[in-house]
Design a protein around this motif. Structure first.
Motif, PDB file in Angstrom:
ATOM      1  N   LEU A   1     -23.816 -39.620   5.979  1.00  0.00           N
ATOM      2  CA  LEU A   1     -24.157 -38.712   5.088  1.00  0.00           C
ATOM      3  C   LEU A   1     -24.988 -37.593   5.676  1.00  0.00           C
ATOM      4  O   LEU A   1     -24.457 -36.243   5.410  1.00  0.00           O
ATOM      5  N   PRO A   2     -25.655 -37.834   6.407  1.00  0.00           N
ATOM      6  CA  PRO A   2     -26.299 -36.182   7.092  1.00  0.00           C
ATOM      7  C   PRO A   2     -25.671 -35.460   7.701  1.00  0.00           C
ATOM      8  O   PRO A   2     -26.033 -34.093   8.301  1.00  0.00           O
ATOM      9  N   ARG A   3     -24.224 -35.832   8.168  1.00  0.00           N
ATOM     10  CA  ARG A   3     -23.534 -35.286   9.077  1.00  0.00           C
ATOM     11  C   ARG A   3     -22.331 -34.551   8.472  1.00  0.00           C
ATOM     12  O   ARG A   3     -21.716 -33.984   8.914  1.00  0.00           O
ATOM     13  N   SER A   4     -22.539 -34.604   6.786  1.00  0.00           N
ATOM     14  CA  SER A   4     -21.584 -34.028   5.987  1.00  0.00           C
ATOM     15  C   SER A   4     -21.676 -32.457   6.038  1.00  0.00           C
ATOM     16  O   SER A   4     -20.772 -31.672   5.624  1.00  0.00           O
ATOM     17  N   SER A   5     -22.870 -32.123   6.171  1.00  0.00           N
ATOM     18  CA  SER A   5     -23.127 -30.396   6.155  1.00  0.00           C
ATOM     19  C   SER A   5     -22.139 -29.638   6.761  1.00  0.00           C
ATOM     20  O   SER A   5     -21.548 -28.791   6.585  1.00  0.00           O
ATOM     21  N   PHE A   6     -21.954 -30.054   7.979  1.00  0.00           N
ATOM     22  CA  PHE A   6     -20.952 -29.181   8.931  1.00  0.00           C
ATOM     23  C   PHE A   6     -19.555 -29.079   8.341  1.00  0.00           C
ATOM     24  O   PHE A   6     -18.864 -28.193   8.266  1.00  0.00           O
ATOM     25  N   ILE A   7     -19.032 -30.451   7.681  1.00  0.00           N
ATOM     26  CA  ILE A   7     -17.821 -30.246   7.128  1.00  0.00           C
ATOM     27  C   ILE A   7     -17.767 -29.628   6.013  1.00  0.00           C
ATOM     28  O   ILE A   7     -16.844 -28.791   5.752  1.00  0.00           O
ATOM     29  N   LEU A   8     -18.792 -29.615   5.141  1.00  0.00           N
ATOM     30  CA  LEU A   8     -18.758 -29.268   3.694  1.00  0.00           C
ATOM     31  C   LEU A   8     -18.749 -27.871   3.688  1.00  0.00           C
ATOM     32  O   LEU A   8     -18.111 -26.915   2.949  1.00  0.00           O
ATOM     33  N   HIS A   9     -19.863 -27.166   4.548  1.00  0.00           N
ATOM     34  CA  HIS A   9     -20.007 -25.909   4.724  1.00  0.00           C
ATOM     35  C   HIS A   9     -18.865 -25.121   5.125  1.00  0.00           C
ATOM     36  O   HIS A   9     -18.470 -23.952   4.937  1.00  0.00           O
ATOM     37  N   THR A  10     -18.316 -25.502   6.378  1.00  0.00           N
ATOM     38  CA  THR A  10     -17.374 -25.005   7.343  1.00  0.00           C
ATOM     39  C   THR A  10     -15.970 -24.930   6.234  1.00  0.00           C
ATOM     40  O   THR A  10     -15.261 -23.836   6.132  1.00  0.00           O
ATOM     41  N   SER A  11     -15.721 -25.880   5.606  1.00  0.00           N
ATOM     42  CA  SER A  11     -14.463 -25.934   4.602  1.00  0.00           C
ATOM     43  C   SER A  11     -14.584 -25.119   3.526  1.00  0.00           C
ATOM     44  O   SER A  11     -13.638 -24.612   3.289  1.00  0.00           O
ATOM     45  N   ARG A  12     -15.694 -25.193   2.951  1.00  0.00           N
ATOM     46  CA  ARG A  12     -15.871 -24.243   1.791  1.00  0.00           C
ATOM     47  C   ARG A  12     -15.744 -22.703   2.192  1.00  0.00           C
ATOM     48  O   ARG A  12     -14.976 -21.938   1.647  1.00  0.00           O
ATOM     49  N   ASP A  13     -16.414 -22.130   3.307  1.00  0.00           N
ATOM     50  CA  ASP A  13     -16.472 -21.027   3.747  1.00  0.00           C
ATOM     51  C   ASP A  13     -14.965 -20.528   4.201  1.00  0.00           C
ATOM     52  O   ASP A  13     -14.347 -19.488   3.894  1.00  0.00           O
ATOM     53  N   VAL A  14     -14.358 -21.136   4.756  1.00  0.00           N
ATOM     54  CA  VAL A  14     -12.831 -20.962   5.088  1.00  0.00           C
ATOM     55  C   VAL A  14     -12.023 -21.049   4.200  1.00  0.00           C
ATOM     56  O   VAL A  14     -11.176 -20.219   3.806  1.00  0.00           O
ATOM     57  N   LEU A  15     -12.041 -21.996   2.997  1.00  0.00           N
ATOM     58  CA  LEU A  15     -10.982 -22.276   1.897  1.00  0.00           C
ATOM     59  C   LEU A  15     -11.113 -20.905   1.208  1.00  0.00           C
ATOM     60  O   LEU A  15     -10.301 -20.445   0.625  1.00  0.00           O
ATOM     61  N   GLU A  16     -12.611 -20.516   0.916  1.00  0.00           N
ATOM     62  CA  GLU A  16     -13.013 -19.607  -0.020  1.00  0.00           C
ATOM     63  C   GLU A  16     -12.363 -18.296   0.867  1.00  0.00           C
ATOM     64  O   GLU A  16     -11.763 -17.137  -0.289  1.00  0.00           O
ATOM     65  N   TYR A  17     -12.472 -17.987   1.743  1.00  0.00           N
ATOM     66  CA  TYR A  17     -11.963 -16.742   2.677  1.00  0.00           C
ATOM     67  C   TYR A  17     -10.532 -16.828   2.321  1.00  0.00           C
ATOM     68  O   TYR A  17      -9.899 -15.763   2.406  1.00  0.00           O
ATOM     69  N   LEU A  18      -9.663 -17.962   2.554  1.00  0.00           N
ATOM     70  CA  LEU A  18      -8.195 -18.150   2.463  1.00  0.00           C
ATOM     71  C   LEU A  18      -7.721 -17.459   1.131  1.00  0.00           C
ATOM     72  O   LEU A  18      -6.854 -16.919   1.035  1.00  0.00           O
ATOM     73  N   GLN A  19      -8.498 -17.995   0.068  1.00  0.00           N
ATOM     74  CA  GLN A  19      -8.161 -17.808  -1.368  1.00  0.00           C
ATOM     75  C   GLN A  19      -8.278 -16.405  -1.629  1.00  0.00           C
ATOM     76  O   GLN A  19      -7.384 -15.554  -2.261  1.00  0.00           O
ATOM     77  N   THR A  20      -9.195 -15.684  -0.767  1.00  0.00           N
ATOM     78  CA  THR A  20      -9.353 -14.176  -1.296  1.00  0.00           C
ATOM     79  C   THR A  20      -8.388 -13.297  -0.275  1.00  0.00           C
ATOM     80  O   THR A  20      -7.651 -12.600  -0.643  1.00  0.00           O
ATOM     81  N   TRP A  21      -8.262 -13.855   0.847  1.00  0.00           N
ATOM     82  CA  TRP A  21      -7.241 -13.202   2.086  1.00  0.00           C
ATOM     83  C   TRP A  21      -5.844 -13.319   1.464  1.00  0.00           C
ATOM     84  O   TRP A  21      -5.343 -12.273   1.619  1.00  0.00           O
ATOM     85  N   LEU A  22      -5.479 -14.358   1.128  1.00  0.00           N
ATOM     86  CA  LEU A  22      -3.974 -14.663   0.311  1.00  0.00           C
ATOM     87  C   LEU A  22      -3.832 -14.138  -0.829  1.00  0.00           C
ATOM     88  O   LEU A  22      -2.649 -13.958  -1.397  1.00  0.00           O
ATOM     89  N   ASP A  23      -4.951 -14.085  -1.648  1.00  0.00           N
ATOM     90  CA  ASP A  23      -4.915 -13.799  -2.949  1.00  0.00           C
ATOM     91  C   ASP A  23      -4.178 -14.785  -3.746  1.00  0.00           C
ATOM     92  O   ASP A  23      -3.173 -14.542  -4.685  1.00  0.00           O
ATOM     93  N   ILE A  24      -4.562 -15.945  -3.350  1.00  0.00           N
ATOM     94  CA  ILE A  24      -3.914 -17.197  -3.983  1.00  0.00           C
ATOM     95  C   ILE A  24      -4.975 -18.130  -4.542  1.00  0.00           C
ATOM     96  O   ILE A  24      -5.627 -18.644  -3.627  1.00  0.00           O
ATOM     97  N   SER A  25      -4.956 -18.509  -5.846  1.00  0.00           N
ATOM     98  CA  SER A  25      -5.994 -19.557  -6.166  1.00  0.00           C
ATOM     99  C   SER A  25      -5.815 -20.706  -5.637  1.00  0.00           C
ATOM    100  O   SER A  25      -4.478 -21.245  -5.565  1.00  0.00           O
ATOM    101  N   TYR A  26      -6.617 -21.434  -5.179  1.00  0.00           N
ATOM    102  CA  TYR A  26      -6.729 -22.938  -4.795  1.00  0.00           C
ATOM    103  C   TYR A  26      -6.164 -23.672  -5.807  1.00  0.00           C
ATOM    104  O   TYR A  26      -6.919 -23.508  -7.121  1.00  0.00           O
ATOM    105  N   PRO A  27      -5.292 -24.432  -5.998  1.00  0.00           N
ATOM    106  CA  PRO A  27      -4.675 -25.008  -7.275  1.00  0.00           C
ATOM    107  C   PRO A  27      -5.424 -26.339  -7.815  1.00  0.00           C
ATOM    108  O   PRO A  27      -5.234 -26.590  -9.012  1.00  0.00           O
ATOM    109  N   LEU A  28      -6.423 -26.730  -7.162  1.00  0.00           N
ATOM    110  CA  LEU A  28      -7.064 -28.190  -7.719  1.00  0.00           C
ATOM    111  C   LEU A  28      -8.266 -27.705  -8.115  1.00  0.00           C
ATOM    112  O   LEU A  28      -8.881 -26.639  -7.564  1.00  0.00           O
TER     113      LEU A  28
END
Length: 999
Positions: free
Chosen positions: A332-359
């Motif tokens: 679990l201590p290694r989860s931060s890299f996964i969680l933070h990177t995925s969050r930042d990228v997904l939220e960037y894509l959601q804004t850049w594409l102007d598409i809400s993530y559906p789930l």
């Protein structure tokens, strides 16, 4: 039950000859899974709501290695009744199940198909399989998970397992109280079913998913722990549904798959509550206990602001999902890299594409035996446990590639989750777009990383170099109908998307992709659908559909011949073709000299391919349509013009000294200039390299090396260009030049010019070494560039570098020195072994053996194998070869490639191949891709007519199979090596002789 597929008239059933599209399409799946981790048994039930498009009396669906025990087809409505089933047949070769009913299924009517089955959990990561891990107290723990390749869902449950069929899924999973269930969507209710299913059993019912293809469904049953992360401050958490009250008759319906229409009912079950919310039960300001990832910074060293990004793009999206990571507690201590990177990228894509993530959530689950780094299904991403490496234990390059893989997994949530391909053959489009957008999405979040340079190194220039070898077909003809393609086609597609991006501009590009997702929301699509949207959104004069059709249907790429005469510039395009292969057909060739002059770059000779690899012979290629960008010495801003079906001529100001075409390397083409412009470019590069962007320096070097190797550019121009390298401060241009020179080192190792060339290269590298040093310090660019420079110095056998590497390992082994930094491991291992002292080779071998069973150390194992194979001691090379046949294919390739690259090892590796041919063939399979890669590793750097003839005999011996294409490409590559050495080694000798001591 399996059956003999013969009809009563003695003829095969016609539906067995191919996968028959059923006349009934699924409206909705309800899948219930009951795995028993003690006995590894699985019981399941699937209910499929069908809509009949035309009248029929049978249904064909997919099933593999499942034993169906009960089946029923029921009419719709409150008075529905079961139809009589008169025949059930299974055809294993096509993984099909045929169900025939007595009463015909009526057109435009709804029916429900019910099947129950049982099976065994697979021990391999395929279908629904069982995995195991060792807990912190040393006990073996079991878990069960799905891994679906294309058309792989049929191994887990009966379904219509074709990519063009999407339907909503309701998943239910039985488990005990000590496990948790995960799937694409969140848990809606958890029922205690112990009364009628067995003591302690619970059933998790997941909310209905959006329409998905069958192989995008996923579920996991494990006893993992978790860490969670809420959306960034730019968003509020997406509202999700807690569990319904006990006794509720049906689940509340979802609006847009994110919010409940009805009010939240009372919470009945704490398990259901925490699964539904996907958050820790901690205050918002302490939503996660993961270790902090280094803050994502922008170019000014300030944290990037997604709120500002959202405002600048005019995004109206206010919500984002939660992110949860599941793994054994010690990981679990290694989860931060996964969680933070995925969050930042997904939220960037959601804004850049102007598409809400559906789930409402994205879950990540670590699986020990997964055979790929990441598998991204909508809402659920599984990743290999070895992917969770400590950032301090891996190289800087490896760390950045890990972030890219996560970024690509988030891109796949949109392109693959929201919209997916209609047929498997179109996987090239989706994978190429995902790779390109992974770079594009991560770049603004990590502006200090040279991601654009990485893209050029690993994708664009790599694809161009491969494409320059004869035999590669077009994307449309070369890609396979089963979706299993060479990585080259994905790399080329990514590069073509970069060119499309340039052609229509940033705003239109993201607008096109956003519209593509909106128009095909939860549907399938084809490449032409995207090209049509891009054409509509582009300027009327730009027919993007024609442009992209040409690029995907024609093989190869264009070579632009740029001629600057005074203030007039002309640009002509024609298909890239190397100079004629003459040396391999000339019996008088003696392996040393070949009295043919280097061809002028503007004279485009036809190429005589040694072995035709393409089966698709069409008309002569047309010209391509694409934008051409350029800069001059008086204008930093790039200008753009369009290449259509005619060559172009234009004027530049009188005082322009040089023009550089393909500004920032967005185009998929190569450029050759007239001599005066080459001279001016080289002079500018030597005097002021920063006058060019790092991408442009990569482009100039890449064009110069590849054109030289194709005998379309005198080698003197390439050598003059690399004179500036001691002034290079960026990772990308330095890495590209050194990797091309490493290829030269392997090809020229037996030539007369090798010793003098070696001295010249070492002299150039020594200046750079003084700047980068031997400590793992500095900014990202230096930490990436340092291992490239130091490894090149030891491979070219610089005595000081070899001594330094040996001393570092010696200090660590015998004098309690500091551990070798990951960035310097391969340098130290290789340098120590090249020192010739046996103790260092033995240490590296023992280190490899110790790591051999540890999947987390894959990169270091490969580094060790390469270093071990680079020894110049023939006895040690033979000792290493004796262990090769027991290694996995990837490791065999690393060893053989390293050994074949040494002066003493080339002949030894070839003898090994001849001696072990039948053993390797038996293990790897006749005609297989794995066997072809082994042969290619040994032979790809051959540079004499003898090498070419030997490889040609091996190709004939190889036999037909999937690996033949690889060997034909290797044959073309060796022919190119032979021709280049024959034409260039004398000129190289003379150039180095006159320049070695003058600088």
């Amino acid at each position: 039950m399996p059956f003999n597929p013969i009809a009563t008239n003695g003829e095969p059933f016609p539906w067995l000859e191919k996968t028959l599209p059923t006349s009934a399409r699924p409206m909705r799946y309800m899948v219930t899974i009951h795995p028993n981790l003690t006995t590894l048994d699985v019981k399941g039930q699937v209910t499929i709501d069908l809509f009949v498009e035309k009248e029929t009396n049978f249904i064909v669906l997919h099933i593999q290695d499942l034993n169906v025990t009960e089946k029923a087809i029921v009419t719709s409505g409150p008075k529905g009744y079961a139809l009589k089933i008169v025949k059930v047949l299974e055809f294993p070769p096509r993984q099909q199940l045929y169900i025939e009913v007595k009463e015909r299924l009526k057109k435009k009517s709804n029916y429900t198909l019910n099947l129950r089955w049982y099976s065994k959990l697979s021990p391999e990561p395929e279908g629904f399989y069982v995995d195991q891990y060792e807990s912190s107290n040393g006990l073996e723990r079991l878990l069960a998970a799905t891994v679906f390749r294309p058309n792989g869902a049929r191994k887990a449950f009966p379904c219509f397992d074709e990519p063009h069929v999407r339907a909503p899924f309701r998943i239910s999973v039985f488990r005990d109280r000590f496990h948790i269930g995960l799937s694409n969507s969140i848990v809606h209710t958890t029922e205690d079913v112990g009364f009628y299913m067995g003591t302690g059993l619970l059933r998790d019912d997941f909310i209905e998913t959006p329409p998905l293809p069958a192989d995008a469904v996923a579920w996991v049953v494990s006893d993992f722990q978790r860490e969670s992360l809420q959306p960034s401050a730019a968003y509020i958490p997406t509202t999700v549904a807690p569990a319904t009250a006990a006794g509720a008759k049906k689940s509340a319906q979802m609006n847009n798959y994110t919010q409940l229409k009805s009010k939240n009912p009372p919470v009945r079950n704490i398990t259901a509550l925490t699964h539904s919310l996907n958050v820790n039960l901690t205050p918002r300001h302490n939503a996660t206990t993961t270790t902090a990832l280094p803050t994502i910074l922008n170019g000014n060293g300030k944290p990037s602001n997604l709120t500002a990004l959202s405002q600048s793009m005019g995004s109206s999206i206010k919500r984002a999902p939660s992110y949860t990571f599941y793994a054994p507690r010690d990981l679990l201590p290694r989860s931060s890299f996964i969680l933070h990177t995925s969050r930042d990228v997904l939220e960037y894509l959601q804004t850049w594409l102007d598409i809400s993530y559906p789930l409402t959530k994205v879950d990540f689950v670590a699986l020990p035996s997964l055979d790929r780094n990441l598998i991204s299904s909508l809402g659920l991403v599984t990743l290999k446990t070895s992917f969770l490496t400590d950032p301090d234990s891996i190289t800087t390059e490896q760390y950045q590639f890990s972030a890219l893989r996560i970024a690509e997994a988030m891109v796949r949530q949109f392109f693959g989750g929201i919209t997916s391909r209609k047929v498997l053959k179109d996987v090239w489009l989706w994978e190429g777009l995902i790779q390109y957008l992974g770079i594009h999405a991560l770049s603004p979040l990590q502006e200090s990383w040279p991601l654009r340079e990485m893209y050029l190194l690993k994708m664009a220039t790599a694809a161009l170099d491969i494409d320059a070898i004869q035999g590669w077909d077009s994307i449309m003809n070369g890609t396979s109908h089963d979706g299993n393609n060479e990585e080259f086609f994905v790399q080329k597609t990514a590069a073509i998307f970069s060119m499309l991006h340039t052609a229509i501009g940033e705003d239109r590009f993201r607008g096109c992709l956003g519209s593509f997702l909106k128009l095909n929301r939860f549907k399938t699509a084809e490449p032409s659908d995207l090209w049509t949207i891009c054409t509509k959104k582009a300027n009327g004069s730009k027919n993007i559909k024609d442009m992209m059709t040409l690029w995907t249907h024609q093989p190869g790429f264009p070579l632009l011949t740029v001629t600057k005469m005074g203030n007039s510039v002309s640009i002509a395009q024609r298909p890239f073709k190397p100079a004629d292969f003459l040396a391999i057909h000339d019996d008088s060739y003696d392996g040393n000299n070949y009295n043919q002059t280097t061809l002028n770059a503007t004279d485009m000779p036809s190429t005589v391919a040694p072995t035709p690899a393409s089966k698709h012979k069409g008309p002569a290629p047309m010209k391509w349509i694409f934008p051409v960008t350029y800069v001059t010495d008086i204008n930093n801003a790039s200008e753009t013009l369009w290449m259509q079906n005619v060559d172009v001529t234009f004027n530049v100001p009188e005082n322009v000294k040089w023009i550089k075409v393909n500004a920032i390397q967005n185009g998929y083409y190569r450029v050759v200039y007239n001599d005066d412009n080459w001279a001016s470019l080289i002079e500018e590069l030597s005097n002021n390299p920063k006058r060019f962007t790092s991408e442009d320096r990569i482009g100039l070097l890449s064009d110069a090396f590849t054109l030289c190797h194709a005998n379309l550019l005198p080698c003197e121009i390439t050598m003059n260009m690399i004179q500036y390298l001691p002034s290079e401060t960026h990772y990308g241009p330095m890495a590209l030049a050194l990797r091309h020179l490493e290829k030269w080192r392997r090809i020229l190792k037996y030539s007369e010019c090798f010793l003098m060339l070696s001295e010249f290269i070492k002299m150039k590298i020594s200046t750079v070494m003084e700047k980068v040093g031997w400590t793992d310090e500095g900014d990202v660019a230096i930490r990436l560039m340092r291992p490239e420079v130091l490894l090149a110095s030891v491979l070219w056998e610089d005595i000081d570098s070899i001594t330094k590497a040996k001393n570092m390992l010696n200090q660590f082994l015998y004098y309690n020195g500091s551990a070798i930094p990951p960035n310097l491991r391969e340098v130290v291992y290789t340098g120590s072994i090249l020192s010739g002292e046996y103790i260092y080779w033995q240490h590296c071998w023992e280190r490899f053996v110790a790591l051999h069973r540890t999947s987390e150390t894959f990169v270091e194992r490969m580094q060790l194998l390469r270093a071990l194979g680079r020894t110049k001691d023939a006895w040690l090379q033979n000792r290493l070869l004796s262990h090769v046949t027991m290694l996995p294919t990837d490791e065999v390739v690393q060893v053989l490639k390293a050994i074949a690259g040494t002066p003493t090892g080339g002949a030894m590796a070839c003898r090994f191949l001849q001696a072990k041919w039948f053993e390797l063939e038996k293990r790897l399979g006749q005609g297989t891709l794995s066997f072809a890669k082994v042969i290619s590793a040994i032979t790809q750097y051959g540079a004499t007519k003898f090498d070419y003839d030997e490889l040609k005999s091996l190709v004939h011996r190889f036999g037909r199979g999937h690996g033949m294409a690889v060997l034909n490409m290797t044959l073309s590559s060796v022919a190119s090596n032979v021709e280049w050495v024959a034409r260039s080694q004398t000129a190289l000798y003379k150039w180095v002789e006159s320049n070695l001591h003058s600088h």
